[in-house]
Design a protein around this motif. Structure first.
Motif, PDB file in Angstrom:
ATOM      1  N   ASP A 129       9.861   7.958   5.064  1.00  0.00           N
ATOM      2  CA  ASP A 129       9.345   6.588   5.179  1.00  0.00           C
ATOM      3  C   ASP A 129       9.559   5.762   3.920  1.00  0.00           C
ATOM      4  OD1 ASP A 129       8.565   7.132   7.728  1.00  0.00           O
ATOM      5  OD2 ASP A 129       6.432   7.361   7.295  1.00  0.00           O
ATOM      6  N   GLY A 130       9.424   6.389   2.756  1.00  0.00           N
ATOM      7  CA  GLY A 130       9.590   5.647   1.504  1.00  0.00           C
ATOM      8  C   GLY A 130      10.929   4.934   1.420  1.00  0.00           C
ATOM      9  N   PRO A 131      12.049   5.658   1.522  1.00  0.00           N
ATOM     10  CA  PRO A 131      13.351   5.001   1.469  1.00  0.00           C
ATOM     11  C   PRO A 131      13.570   4.013   2.616  1.00  0.00           C
ATOM     12  CG  PRO A 131      13.571   7.349   1.055  1.00  0.00           C
ATOM     13  CD  PRO A 131      12.162   7.126   1.530  1.00  0.00           C
ATOM     14  N   ALA A 132      13.065   4.342   3.813  1.00  0.00           N
ATOM     15  CA  ALA A 132      13.261   3.468   4.973  1.00  0.00           C
ATOM     16  C   ALA A 132      12.552   2.119   4.796  1.00  0.00           C
ATOM     17  CB  ALA A 132      12.759   4.143   6.244  1.00  0.00           C
ATOM     18  N   VAL A 133      11.384   2.140   4.157  1.00  0.00           N
ATOM     19  CA  VAL A 133      10.581   0.923   4.020  1.00  0.00           C
ATOM     20  C   VAL A 133      10.816   0.221   2.681  1.00  0.00           C
ATOM     21  CG1 VAL A 133       8.232  -0.010   3.965  1.00  0.00           C
ATOM     22  CG2 VAL A 133       8.803   1.841   5.552  1.00  0.00           C
ATOM     23  N   LEU A 134      10.927   0.996   1.620  1.00  0.00           N
ATOM     24  CA  LEU A 134      11.003   0.423   0.269  1.00  0.00           C
ATOM     25  C   LEU A 134      12.422   0.297  -0.260  1.00  0.00           C
ATOM     26  CD1 LEU A 134       7.989   2.346  -1.324  1.00  0.00           C
ATOM     27  CD2 LEU A 134       7.980   0.086  -0.231  1.00  0.00           C
ATOM     28  N   GLY A 135      13.378   0.841   0.471  1.00  0.00           N
ATOM     29  CA  GLY A 135      14.770   0.683   0.066  1.00  0.00           C
ATOM     30  C   GLY A 135      15.326   1.864  -0.714  1.00  0.00           C
ATOM     31  N   ASP A 136      16.557   1.713  -1.163  1.00  0.00           N
ATOM     32  CA  ASP A 136      17.322   2.744  -1.852  1.00  0.00           C
ATOM     33  C   ASP A 136      16.529   3.359  -3.007  1.00  0.00           C
ATOM     34  OD1 ASP A 136      19.217   4.301  -3.074  1.00  0.00           O
ATOM     35  OD2 ASP A 136      20.621   2.673  -3.475  1.00  0.00           O
ATOM     36  N   VAL A 137      16.378   4.688  -2.976  1.00  0.00           N
ATOM     37  CA  VAL A 137      15.612   5.393  -4.007  1.00  0.00           C
ATOM     38  C   VAL A 137      16.226   5.188  -5.386  1.00  0.00           C
ATOM     39  CG1 VAL A 137      14.879   7.676  -4.805  1.00  0.00           C
ATOM     40  CG2 VAL A 137      14.804   7.129  -2.367  1.00  0.00           C
ATOM     41  N   SER A 138      17.533   5.031  -5.462  1.00  0.00           N
ATOM     42  CA  SER A 138      18.183   4.869  -6.764  1.00  0.00           C
ATOM     43  C   SER A 138      17.761   3.589  -7.465  1.00  0.00           C
ATOM     44  CB  SER A 138      19.716   4.885  -6.600  1.00  0.00           C
ATOM     45  OG  SER A 138      20.158   3.717  -5.910  1.00  0.00           O
ATOM     46  N   GLN A 139      17.167   2.647  -6.707  1.00  0.00           N
ATOM     47  CA  GLN A 139      16.726   1.383  -7.293  1.00  0.00           C
ATOM     48  C   GLN A 139      15.233   1.394  -7.650  1.00  0.00           C
ATOM     49  OE1 GLN A 139      19.123  -0.928  -7.988  1.00  0.00           O
ATOM     50  NE2 GLN A 139      20.433   0.714  -7.191  1.00  0.00           N
ATOM     51  N   TRP A 140      14.533   2.486  -7.365  1.00  0.00           N
ATOM     52  CA  TRP A 140      13.115   2.562  -7.709  1.00  0.00           C
ATOM     53  C   TRP A 140      12.953   2.696  -9.214  1.00  0.00           C
ATOM     54  CZ3 TRP A 140      10.563   6.504  -3.766  1.00  0.00           C
ATOM     55  CH2 TRP A 140      10.761   6.016  -2.454  1.00  0.00           C
ATOM     56  N   LEU A 142       0.832  -1.200   0.000  1.00  0.00           N
ATOM     57  CA  LEU A 142       0.000   0.000   0.000  1.00  0.00           C
ATOM     58  C   LEU A 142       0.868   1.251   0.000  1.00  0.00           C
ATOM     59  CD1 LEU A 142      -2.794   1.259   0.107  1.00  0.00           C
ATOM     60  CD2 LEU A 142      -2.804   0.924   2.583  1.00  0.00           C
ATOM     61  N   LEU A 143       1.933   1.245   0.793  1.00  0.00           N
ATOM     62  CA  LEU A 143       2.856   2.381   0.800  1.00  0.00           C
ATOM     63  C   LEU A 143       3.464   2.576  -0.589  1.00  0.00           C
ATOM     64  CD1 LEU A 143       4.475   4.631   2.231  1.00  0.00           C
ATOM     65  CD2 LEU A 143       6.206   2.889   2.758  1.00  0.00           C
ATOM     66  N   ARG A 144       3.843   1.471  -1.226  1.00  0.00           N
ATOM     67  CA  ARG A 144       4.421   1.565  -2.566  1.00  0.00           C
ATOM     68  C   ARG A 144       3.440   2.233  -3.536  1.00  0.00           C
ATOM     69  NH1 ARG A 144       5.911  -3.110  -2.798  1.00  0.00           N
ATOM     70  NH2 ARG A 144       8.160  -2.865  -2.432  1.00  0.00           N
ATOM     71  N   ALA A 145       2.167   1.870  -3.424  1.00  0.00           N
ATOM     72  CA  ALA A 145       1.152   2.461  -4.299  1.00  0.00           C
ATOM     73  C   ALA A 145       0.974   3.952  -4.014  1.00  0.00           C
ATOM     74  CB  ALA A 145      -0.172   1.733  -4.130  1.00  0.00           C
ATOM     75  N   VAL A 146       1.028   4.328  -2.737  1.00  0.00           N
ATOM     76  CA  VAL A 146       0.918   5.736  -2.370  1.00  0.00           C
ATOM     77  C   VAL A 146       2.122   6.514  -2.905  1.00  0.00           C
ATOM     78  CG1 VAL A 146       0.959   7.371  -0.435  1.00  0.00           C
ATOM     79  CG2 VAL A 146      -0.528   5.355  -0.338  1.00  0.00           C
ATOM     80  N   VAL A 147       3.303   5.944  -2.774  1.00  0.00           N
ATOM     81  CA  VAL A 147       4.522   6.574  -3.282  1.00  0.00           C
ATOM     82  C   VAL A 147       4.422   6.779  -4.796  1.00  0.00           C
ATOM     83  CG1 VAL A 147       6.970   6.145  -3.766  1.00  0.00           C
ATOM     84  CG2 VAL A 147       6.090   5.848  -1.447  1.00  0.00           C
ATOM     85  N   GLU A 148       3.933   5.773  -5.499  1.00  0.00           N
ATOM     86  CA  GLU A 148       3.787   5.888  -6.953  1.00  0.00           C
ATOM     87  C   GLU A 148       2.788   6.983  -7.319  1.00  0.00           C
ATOM     88  OE1 GLU A 148       2.685   1.976  -8.155  1.00  0.00           O
ATOM     89  OE2 GLU A 148       4.727   1.171  -7.949  1.00  0.00           O
ATOM     90  N   GLN A 149       1.726   7.085  -6.554  1.00  0.00           N
ATOM     91  CA  GLN A 149       0.720   8.118  -6.810  1.00  0.00           C
ATOM     92  C   GLN A 149       1.312   9.510  -6.618  1.00  0.00           C
ATOM     93  OE1 GLN A 149      -2.592   8.885  -3.930  1.00  0.00           O
ATOM     94  NE2 GLN A 149      -3.915   8.308  -5.652  1.00  0.00           N
ATOM     95  N   ILE A 150       1.999   9.707  -5.497  1.00  0.00           N
ATOM     96  CA  ILE A 150       2.595  11.015  -5.213  1.00  0.00           C
ATOM     97  C   ILE A 150       3.699  11.328  -6.227  1.00  0.00           C
ATOM     98  CG2 ILE A 150       3.903  12.380  -3.529  1.00  0.00           C
ATOM     99  CD1 ILE A 150       2.465  10.848  -1.327  1.00  0.00           C
ATOM    100  N   ASP A 151       4.477  10.317  -6.578  1.00  0.00           N
ATOM    101  CA  ASP A 151       5.556  10.505  -7.542  1.00  0.00           C
ATOM    102  C   ASP A 151       5.010  10.983  -8.884  1.00  0.00           C
ATOM    103  OD1 ASP A 151       8.522   9.976  -8.121  1.00  0.00           O
ATOM    104  OD2 ASP A 151       7.547   8.852  -9.725  1.00  0.00           O
TER     105      ASP A 151
END
Length: 203
Positions: free
Chosen positions: A111-122, A58-67
């Protein structure tokens, strides 16, 4: 019937995203209770699991929406600039300054990087780098940049902007940190254009 079912599923997904986004943006990912924010929109954990798998999904989906929303805002900023170069500078400094916005700061840069990992890998990072490389290629073709590897430069610019944003998000004084970060970032970009970063020749 099929259309009605799809519409209902889309509505349920949208309600979950809205509730989660509000919770993640206010109390944060760790303290956001799945039971609380699903109940707030009249849904259950089962609906959450069905659409997103788990809280992290769910966090991943929220991050994608905001992104996606951030990308559109940044694109508009770039289009309003008087020149292609100024568009690039304005777009990337605006990205850094978005770390001052409470929701973006908490969800995207804490929270995004802490939970979903390194931003460079998104996945979104690869898209950003590809788009930035194209912009640098165009500027280079117009003779506005020093001789450089545009893919490497795009990755370095992206990394510098991401690191600056996370620095701001973690700062005890985000406003002051943002001013420092943006000032230095603009100097860095302008030197790419003016040639100040060319290697110094030794005699």
């Amino acid at each position: 019937m099929a259309g009605t079912r799809k519409e209902k599923m889309a509505e349920t997904r949208s309600r979950l995203l809205q509730a989660a986004r509000k919770a993640f943006g206010t109390v944060g990912y760790t303290d956001a209770s799945m039971d609380d924010f699903t109940a707030a929109v009249g849904l259950t954990r089962g609906a959450l699991y069905h659409h997103f798998g788990d809280k992290q999904g769910l966090l991943r989906a929220v991050v994608e929406q905001i992104d996606t929303e951030m990308a559109e805002r940044l694109s508009q900023i770039s289009r309003r600039a008087p020149t292609r170069w100024q568009g690039l500078v304005d777009e990337w400094t605006a990205y850094i300054e978005m770390a001052l916005e409470p929701e973006i700061q908490r969800i995207m840069f804490r929270d995004g990087p802490a939970v979903l990992g390194d931003v460079s890998q998104w996945a979104s990072t690869d898209n950003c780098v590809t788009t930035l490389k194209k912009s640098l290629d165009d500027l280079k073709a117009d003779g506005l940049l020093i001789e450089l590897d545009t893919e490497a430069a795009a990755r370095l610019i992206n990394g510098a902007a991401s690191h600056a944003a996370t620095w701001i998000a973690a700062s005890a004084d985000p406003q002051a940190t943002s001013l420092r970060a943006v000032s230095s970032f603009r100097q860095f970009l302008n030197r790419l254009r003016e040639g100040d970063l060319q290697p110094t020749r030794t005699k």
